[in-house]
Design a protein around this motif. Structure first.
Motif, PDB file in Angstrom:
ATOM      1  N   UNK A 159     -21.936  -2.977  -6.413  1.00 19.62           N
ATOM      2  CA  UNK A 159     -22.295  -1.886  -7.321  1.00 19.62           C
ATOM      3  C   UNK A 159     -21.537  -0.608  -6.957  1.00 19.62           C
ATOM      4  N   UNK A 160     -21.387  -0.356  -5.670  1.00 22.47           N
ATOM      5  CA  UNK A 160     -20.627   0.822  -5.253  1.00 22.47           C
ATOM      6  C   UNK A 160     -19.207   0.741  -5.782  1.00 22.47           C
ATOM      7  N   UNK A 161     -18.638  -0.469  -5.708  1.00 20.27           N
ATOM      8  CA  UNK A 161     -17.273  -0.666  -6.195  1.00 20.27           C
ATOM      9  C   UNK A 161     -17.199  -0.388  -7.693  1.00 20.27           C
ATOM     10  N   UNK A 162     -18.254  -0.792  -8.421  1.00 22.15           N
ATOM     11  CA  UNK A 162     -18.276  -0.520  -9.862  1.00 22.15           C
ATOM     12  C   UNK A 162     -18.289   0.975 -10.135  1.00 22.15           C
ATOM     13  N   UNK A 163     -19.045   1.711  -9.329  1.00 28.49           N
ATOM     14  CA  UNK A 163     -19.070   3.169  -9.494  1.00 28.49           C
ATOM     15  C   UNK A 163     -17.662   3.721  -9.278  1.00 28.49           C
ATOM     16  N   UNK A 164     -17.018   3.187  -8.251  1.00 30.46           N
ATOM     17  CA  UNK A 164     -15.658   3.627  -7.938  1.00 30.46           C
ATOM     18  C   UNK A 164     -14.710   3.351  -9.119  1.00 30.46           C
ATOM     19  N   UNK A 165     -14.902   2.190  -9.752  1.00 27.27           N
ATOM     20  CA  UNK A 165     -14.070   1.846 -10.911  1.00 27.27           C
ATOM     21  C   UNK A 165     -14.393   2.773 -12.089  1.00 27.27           C
ATOM     22  N   UNK A 166     -15.691   3.036 -12.277  1.00 30.06           N
ATOM     23  CA  UNK A 166     -16.090   3.939 -13.359  1.00 30.06           C
ATOM     24  C   UNK A 166     -15.457   5.324 -13.162  1.00 30.06           C
ATOM     25  N   UNK A 209      -9.900   2.522  -4.093  1.00 30.05           N
ATOM     26  CA  UNK A 209      -9.480   2.112  -2.751  1.00 30.05           C
ATOM     27  C   UNK A 209     -10.206   0.838  -2.330  1.00 30.05           C
ATOM     28  N   UNK A 210      -9.853   0.360  -1.153  1.00 33.74           N
ATOM     29  CA  UNK A 210     -10.522  -0.837  -0.630  1.00 33.74           C
ATOM     30  C   UNK A 210     -12.005  -0.569  -0.374  1.00 33.74           C
ATOM     31  N   UNK A 211     -12.312   0.647   0.099  1.00 37.76           N
ATOM     32  CA  UNK A 211     -13.715   1.037   0.219  1.00 37.76           C
ATOM     33  C   UNK A 211     -14.101   1.775  -1.069  1.00 37.76           C
ATOM     34  N   UNK A 212     -15.389   1.770  -1.378  1.00 37.04           N
ATOM     35  CA  UNK A 212     -15.792   2.457  -2.624  1.00 37.04           C
ATOM     36  C   UNK A 212     -15.456   3.947  -2.599  1.00 37.04           C
ATOM     37  N   UNK A 237      -5.145   0.213  -7.946  1.00 33.00           N
ATOM     38  CA  UNK A 237      -6.228  -0.420  -7.190  1.00 33.00           C
ATOM     39  C   UNK A 237      -5.652  -1.018  -5.917  1.00 33.00           C
ATOM     40  N   UNK A 238      -6.097  -0.486  -4.786  1.00 34.53           N
ATOM     41  CA  UNK A 238      -5.544  -0.911  -3.499  1.00 34.53           C
ATOM     42  C   UNK A 238      -6.509  -1.881  -2.818  1.00 34.53           C
ATOM     43  N   UNK A 257       0.828  -1.209   0.000  1.00 36.69           N
ATOM     44  CA  UNK A 257       0.000   0.000   0.000  1.00 36.69           C
ATOM     45  C   UNK A 257       0.863   1.259   0.000  1.00 36.69           C
ATOM     46  N   UNK A 258       2.014   1.170   0.679  1.00 42.95           N
ATOM     47  CA  UNK A 258       2.950   2.303   0.658  1.00 42.95           C
ATOM     48  C   UNK A 258       3.411   2.567  -0.774  1.00 42.95           C
ATOM     49  N   UNK A 259       3.700   1.484  -1.502  1.00 40.88           N
ATOM     50  CA  UNK A 259       4.132   1.639  -2.894  1.00 40.88           C
ATOM     51  C   UNK A 259       3.061   2.347  -3.714  1.00 40.88           C
ATOM     52  N   UNK A 260       1.797   1.924  -3.527  1.00 41.36           N
ATOM     53  CA  UNK A 260       0.685   2.551  -4.249  1.00 41.36           C
ATOM     54  C   UNK A 260       0.588   4.043  -3.905  1.00 41.36           C
TER      55      UNK A 260
END
Lengths: 286, 261
Positions: free
Chosen positions: B144-151, B87-90, B163-164, B55-58
């Protein structure tokens, strides 16, 4: 996903458990209004009975009908008084919103400003306003402005402290995201910190609404008799000197009603703003 | 480090990290001498136990942290819309609708909603949420929240998406679905991805290259090239080739964990 859910709901298989659940919900909805109304009616009734059966003189405790009559007969006195107190309260609240909000933004934008001034905001808050009011009366020429300051001092702190916490409460991942996208300070404030602070601010607003009224009443008790015209609290005080308990109770009820109205308005505003996204305002179906 | 294989093709590098180190509060070495060359179109997984510095690298690549030693160089320099991050959370703004959330990267660049409407719609279409643009995040499921985050991460067509551990908090079924979707997406838009995970299976399934890291101090111990002859789809995860890669990766990870102790 929604399609399957809606077909499931559209089918006719309603089991007894669901029927019962819906009935319980209906009963709860009705009881929510009828029960408090019933309590009100019973209280007034027992008040009336106590006064008539006990033959309590009206200069000790007037009966509900006496108070109603006074309200009606003294309306020419009470209505302008209501306007005075209402104006005082609303102006103090508006100033509290502006002052508390701006100060909160200043505090979160500058650590130095917060370090320098926050302790004094606390001191201003914890000093009982009733102890400051006589001083204000001496130093400020206009009685209305003195009263306004008094009410403002009480009302602004919950807005300041709540908004300050709110402005600092944004999700840290969102903060990182804003950093990555190169957001300016202003963008961060407007698009991230302020929306995050909104539920906190609205919570502060509800408290401040009530406190503004308390501040106004206190100010009127101490200052209100001069210049600015009589507010409800000053009318109440004067009625007590004259043993005019009908008017006293009428004024008291009006003050209390004003508090209820202010609370209702701030609650509705809060609900309207938060209803689509904040957990506190979201209605759960199950 | 001897096991680093040469890249199979000669894609140009997008980003190079040379001897990157990060030390926190003077004595906690989060990352030591990390070398990494990210090539255009590559899918890289950083795999390792917690505390290995992935995560530090990211965060270093994202510019949220600055390295104590070494340099990170972007080919052709870095600009603001080079990066997307998940992130890990959306990490969505609860007060904004799905479409407004996806608008955020553009909005911070000063672009009005209407001028980028088409891009937002396209990004939502890619993650299959074009019908939910007016929904609020709380109305959506975790996946679905994660998909929004990806979008949101893709909408500006950034050169690199970080992507962490994006699917770590999701259930197994949703996670498998999203892994598949991510491969589809990558095929469609050909983005470069650095993906942090602690799942061997996920990293083999998704990556062109796996960077195995060890903890205390955080460092890179192995790089594995995943170059299957099999097409990457749902069947890939049941192939013997996949099983072999998984074993290889697991061994490397076990080795890394032993090193770390």
């Amino acid at each position: 996903m929604t399609a399957t859910e809606s077909t499931a709901m559209g089918s006719h298989s309603v089991d007894p458990e669901e029927v019962q659940r819906e009935r319980r919900a209906l009963v709860t909805r009705i009881a929510k209004w009828t029960l408090p109304s019933l309590v009100l009616v019973l209280s007034i009734l027992s008040w009336h009975l106590y006064v008539t059966i006990g033959e309590v003189p009206h200069y000790i405790l007037p009966g509900p009908f006496h108070v109603a009559k006074s309200t009606f007969e003294d309306w020419a006195v009470l209505w302008p008084a209501l306007l005075v107190t209402g104006r005082l309260t609303l102006l103090a609240l508006a100033m509290a919103i502006i002052g508390g909000g701006l100060l909160a933004v200043a505090f979160t934008q500058s650590k130095w400003a917060e370090m320098s001034f926050f302790p004094y905001a606390v001191i201003l808050q914890v000093t009982p306003v009733i102890a400051i009011a006589p001083l204000l009366q001496i130093y400020v020429d206009s009685a209305f402005i003195a009263a306004l300051l008094c009410a403002w001092i009480v009302a602004f702190f919950p807005i300041l402290s709540n908004t300050t916490i709110g402005l600092k409460s944004a999700d840290h991942n969102l903060r990182d995201l804003f950093t990555i996208y190169g957001a300016t300070r202003g963008q961060r404030l407007i698009h991230l910190d302020m929306p995050s602070a909104l539920p906190f601010f609205l919570g502060g607003l509800k408290i401040a609404g009530g406190l503004a009224l308390i501040g106004a009443v206190v100010a009127e008790f101490v200052i209100g008799r001069s210049g600015a015209g009589l507010g409800l609290a000053a009318t109440l005080l004067e009625a007590s000197y004259r043993f005019n308990f009908g008017r006293l109770y009428a004024a008291l009820i009006l003050i209390s009603l004003m508090g209820v109205v202010i609370f209702a308005i701030t609650s509705v505003i809060s609900h309207l703003i938060l209803r689509s996204w904040h957990e506190s305002a979201v209605r759960r179906d199950h | 480090m001897s096991s680093v294989k040469p890249a199979l093709d000669d894609r140009p590098p997008l980003l190079t990290m040379r001897r990157i180190g990060k030390t926190f509060s003077g004595d906690i070495v989060a990352l030591r001498e990390m070398d990494l060359t990210v090539k255009v179109g590559e899918f890289i997984s950083l795999l390792g136990p917690s505390g290995c510095g992935k995560s530090t690298a990211i965060r270093l690549i994202a510019g949220l942290l600055h390295p104590t030693n070494g340099v990170i160089r972007w080919t052709g320099g870095q600009s603001e819309d080079d990066l997307g991050i998940v992130f890990q959370e959306p990490t969505l703004m609860p007060w904004a609708t799905v479409a407004k959330n996806v608008w955020l990267p553009f909005r911070l660049q000063g672009q009005s909603f209407n001028s980028v409407k088409a891009e937002i719609h396209e990004a939502l279409e890619l993650v299959g949420l074009e019908n939910f643009s007016k929904a609020y995040p709380r109305e959506l499921s975790g996946g679905m929240k994660m998909r929004v985050s990806i979008a949101r991460a893709m909408v500006t067509k950034p050169r690199l998406i970080l992507m962490d551990e994006p699917f770590a908090a999701l259930d197994e079924i949703t996670r498998l679905k999203l892994d598949n979707d991510l491969l589809e997406l990558k095929k469609k838009i050909g983005c470069t991805v650095i993906f942090v995970t602690h799942s061997v299976f996920e990293s083999v399934f998704l990556s062109d290259r796996i960077v195995v890291m060890a903890a205390r101090p955080g460092r890179v111990v192995r790089e594995l090239e995943i170059n299957p002859t099999y097409p990457r789809d749902e069947n890939f995860s049941t192939s013997t080739e996949y099983a072999n890669y998984t074993r290889l990766t697991s061994d490397a990870l076990r080795e890394a964990m032993e090193h770390g102790e």
